[in-house]
Design an enzyme around this catalytic site. Sequence first.
Site, PDB file in Angstrom:
ATOM      1  N   ASP A   1       6.847  -3.723  -5.479  1.00  0.00           N
ATOM      2  CA  ASP A   1       5.183  -3.211  -5.348  1.00  0.00           C
ATOM      3  C   ASP A   1       4.982  -2.025  -6.442  1.00  0.00           C
ATOM      4  OD1 ASP A   1       5.256  -4.658  -3.185  1.00  0.00           O
ATOM      5  OD2 ASP A   1       5.716  -3.011  -1.776  1.00  0.00           O
TER       6      ASP A   1
ATOM      7  N   SER B   1       0.793  -1.226   0.044  1.00  0.00           N
ATOM      8  CA  SER B   1      -0.193   0.032  -0.069  1.00  0.00           C
ATOM      9  C   SER B   1       0.717   1.116   0.102  1.00  0.00           C
ATOM     10  CB  SER B   1      -1.110  -0.115   1.143  1.00  0.00           C
ATOM     11  OG  SER B   1      -0.479  -0.295   2.415  1.00  0.00           O
TER      12      SER B   1
END
EC number: 2.7.1.168
Length: 341
Positions: free
Chosen positions: A160, A115
């Site tokens: 990511d 995230s």
Amino acid sequence: MIFRSKAPLRLGFAGGGTDVSPYSDEYGGYVLNATVDMYAYCTIEVTNDNRVCFYAADREEIFEGNSLEEFELDGNLDLHKGIYNRVVKQFNHGRPLSFRMTTYSDAPAGSGLGSSSTMVVAILKGFVEWLNLPLGEYDVAHLAYEIERIDVGLSGGKQDQYAATFGGFNFIEFYKEDKVIVNPLRIKNWIINELENSMILYYTGVSRESAKIIDEQTKNTKEKNSRSLEAMHELKADALIMKEAILKGDLKTFAEYLGKSWEAKKRMASSISNSYLDKIYEVAIETGAYAGKVSGAGGGGFMMFIVDPTKKITVSRELNKMGGHTMNFHFVKHGTQGWRV
């Protein structure tokens, strides 16, 4: 003018941890991941009052100040400030910008879905739209990595940023000198449907700081800790096997190696699992799951399990008694997107 952007979060299937230096520099790393329909969002409202406002709506954190060439990183929304500092310096000739930014994410920080890195990509994409920056996917991902890891100084890998930028199912290779190769996988729709139908995504309710786990892992690599290194070599090999399995639609092998990968990952650092996560895993297997693992660095956040679709509800029901909750999701093929309103 208003500019909006979003970037998808990802599930890490295999190889996570081999994208972290110094392992990736010395041995090369392989990661298999896929993006899902949970996002990090950014809105930039351009103003002319020579002020900057960052508002992280989901965390209820706010920073306001006069437009400067560079903001001090003091622990309050450092990622937002770090991106601003780099954009002003590298792309705006050091001239301060004036705007109000609002960000939020579908998953909490520490979720294990990438995230924080995904948020960096979303914010960067907002600036790319506003300032019309000539940055391709590799540029955005690498810049996001540099800002988070070098400018702001947060420990972690590289997967990511590339997952959020490119989107879809990817097999990503990591080498020394920041060389990264993203191999988008062309997976048949029936395979994606079957995997989606067979997967349970479970939020443990425990957020964790991935940096601490990654620091322990990095220390083990530097010290040539044989148990940790062998585990990482195994994770890398598993990523190759799982890539072939998903391309062929062999979910039995995919599930088997997902479970093997989790066992190997736990040997990389002592903080990756704990008694609570082990208990959740045990309950899932006892009620019919084939295998599972934690997404991301470990320690908490989201876990994923592969089950027979006919047993999905039964397993989910038992997991939901454990203090966390299952979440519906779908895989998505697109990476970060930006638009003006």
